[in-house]
Design an enzyme around this catalytic site. Structure first.
Site, PDB file in Angstrom:
ATOM      1  N   ASP A 105     -11.282   2.794   3.530  1.00  0.00           N
ATOM      2  CA  ASP A 105     -11.680   1.793   3.319  1.00  0.00           C
ATOM      3  C   ASP A 105     -12.637   0.826   3.070  1.00  0.00           C
ATOM      4  OD1 ASP A 105     -10.004  -0.887   3.659  1.00  0.00           O
ATOM      5  OD2 ASP A 105      -9.542  -0.439   5.737  1.00  0.00           O
ATOM      6  N   GLN A 138      -5.027  -1.749   9.135  1.00  0.00           N
ATOM      7  CA  GLN A 138      -5.334  -2.852   8.584  1.00  0.00           C
ATOM      8  C   GLN A 138      -5.872  -3.736   9.216  1.00  0.00           C
ATOM      9  OE1 GLN A 138      -3.909  -3.468   5.659  1.00  0.00           O
ATOM     10  NE2 GLN A 138      -4.325  -5.882   5.209  1.00  0.00           N
ATOM     11  N   LYS A 195       0.537  -1.137   0.167  1.00  0.00           N
ATOM     12  CA  LYS A 195       0.197   0.036   0.106  1.00  0.00           C
ATOM     13  C   LYS A 195       0.752   1.532   0.158  1.00  0.00           C
ATOM     14  CE  LYS A 195      -3.926  -2.403   1.835  1.00  0.00           C
ATOM     15  NZ  LYS A 195      -4.599  -2.844   3.258  1.00  0.00           N
TER      16      LYS A 195
HETATM   17  N1  GUN Z   1      -7.116  -6.903   6.116  1.00  0.00           N
HETATM   18  C1  GUN Z   1      -7.610  -7.432   4.561  1.00  0.00           C
HETATM   19  N2  GUN Z   1      -8.318  -7.191   3.949  1.00  0.00           N
HETATM   20  C2  GUN Z   1      -8.104  -5.878   4.363  1.00  0.00           C
HETATM   21  C3  GUN Z   1      -8.850  -4.624   3.745  1.00  0.00           C
HETATM   22  O1  GUN Z   1      -9.048  -4.216   3.036  1.00  0.00           O
HETATM   23  N3  GUN Z   1      -8.722  -3.676   4.713  1.00  0.00           N
HETATM   24  C4  GUN Z   1      -8.022  -3.636   5.953  1.00  0.00           C
HETATM   25  N4  GUN Z   1      -8.140  -2.303   6.756  1.00  0.00           N
HETATM   26  N5  GUN Z   1      -6.897  -4.229   6.338  1.00  0.00           N
HETATM   27  C5  GUN Z   1      -7.475  -5.588   5.402  1.00  0.00           C
END
Ligand code: GUN
Length: 281
Positions: free
Chosen positions: A117, A94, A50
């Site tokens: 998100d 996350q 990211k």
């Molecule tokens: N963990 C797995 N997929 C995601 C996601 O799309 N966003 C976040 N914040 N954590 C994740």
């Protein structure tokens, strides 16, 4: 029928080029803050990607790596600080979080306008009622792939296998908003194969390696495989058995190289959108 491959890598590249162009025209850098608590290896890879992807499209990003013992209070304080930081337009915590932290309280604490998100309950509510919102990244990626391949869900029967808050439920809502007739299947669904065989568009998001096989797919269906599973011999496979499914489908996403590359791309898109909205205020 041998299916056409939906090339997520290529679509992601095209969308990112467009994002990069728009970022350059914006006059300021959209900023993303990513918070990682603990040292889950998969999460570390996602967070690194990211951060790297933000740089590639000219965005600012900062990663807050916190130890697994971080208290909920400390995490909430950091979120509060980022909520009030003008150079940060998007905040992502996350998941999963360590067990002693209440995931819901953390998500609720993110300012709605920075919830790139799309997990905040108000965002989810707006998605359901068709109001302004950030689309969660993975389902959004699925919808962009359909659009880029010229597949219109209107009037089609869509079957979503999986009812998670991150993928199953939101993708069902997005397909409904595009006028598909939507069925959501899950672990208690009776006769899953029969339900799947009704689908013109089949979205698999269950996290079980290769459980959707060719005999469960209608001739000519579009198959979107959200699963990323690692087999015992280290191979990455989806929730769909690709080899048998591709003989029935008209379009299919591969794993890897399908939905995967779209998820971060849509995060970049949401962060750009958040930055644009902040400039209008
Ligand atoms: N963990 C797995 N997929 C995601 C996601 O799309 N966003 C976040 N914040 N954590 C994740």
């Amino acid at each position: 029928m041998a299916a056409k491959i939906i090339d997520g890598k290529q679509i992601a590249k095209e969308v990112r080029e467009q994002i990069k162009k728009e970022v350059a025209e914006l006059g300021f850098k959209p900023g993303l803050a990513v918070i990682l608590v603990g040292d889950d290896p998969a999460s570390q890879v996602y967070v690194r990607n990211k951060h790297k992807s933000c740089g590639e499209v000219g965005m600012y990003s900062e990663v807050h790596r916190l130890p697994a013992e971080t208290s909920q209070e400390e995490l909430l304080q950091l979120i509060d600080k980022l909520n009030n930081d003008d150079k940060i337009h998007g905040i992502l915590v996350q998941l999963p979080l360590p067990d002693h932290i209440d995931e819901k309280m953390v998500i609720d604490a993110i300012a709605l306008e920075k919830d790139v998100d799309g997990f905040h309950p108000a965002n989810v509510g707006n998605l359901v009622i068709g109001d302004d919102c950030y689309y969660p990244c993975t389902p959004h990626g699925c919808m962009v792939m359909l659009e880029k391949c010229g597949i219109d869900p209107k009037g089609k029967k869509a079957v979503v296998v999986g009812r998670s808050n991150i993928v199953g439920k939101p993708v069902a809502m997005m397909l409904l908003a595009k006028h598909a007739t939507v069925t959501i299947c899950h672990s208690r669904t009776q006769n899953l194969a029969e339900e799947c065989r009704q689908a013109d568009i089949l979205v698999a998001a269950v996290g079980r390696p290769e459980m959707i096989t060719g005999d469960m797919i209608k001739e000519g269906a579009v198959v979107i495989d959200v699963g990323i599973n690692r087999t015992e011999d280290g191979k990455l496979v989806g929730d769909v058995h690709f080899e048998s499914a591709k003989e029935k489908a008209s379009w299919i996403t591969p794993v890897p190289g399908g939905v995967g590359p779209m998820t971060i791309t849509m995060l970049l898109q949401n962060t750009l959108e958040a930055a644009k909205r902040s400039a209008k205020k």
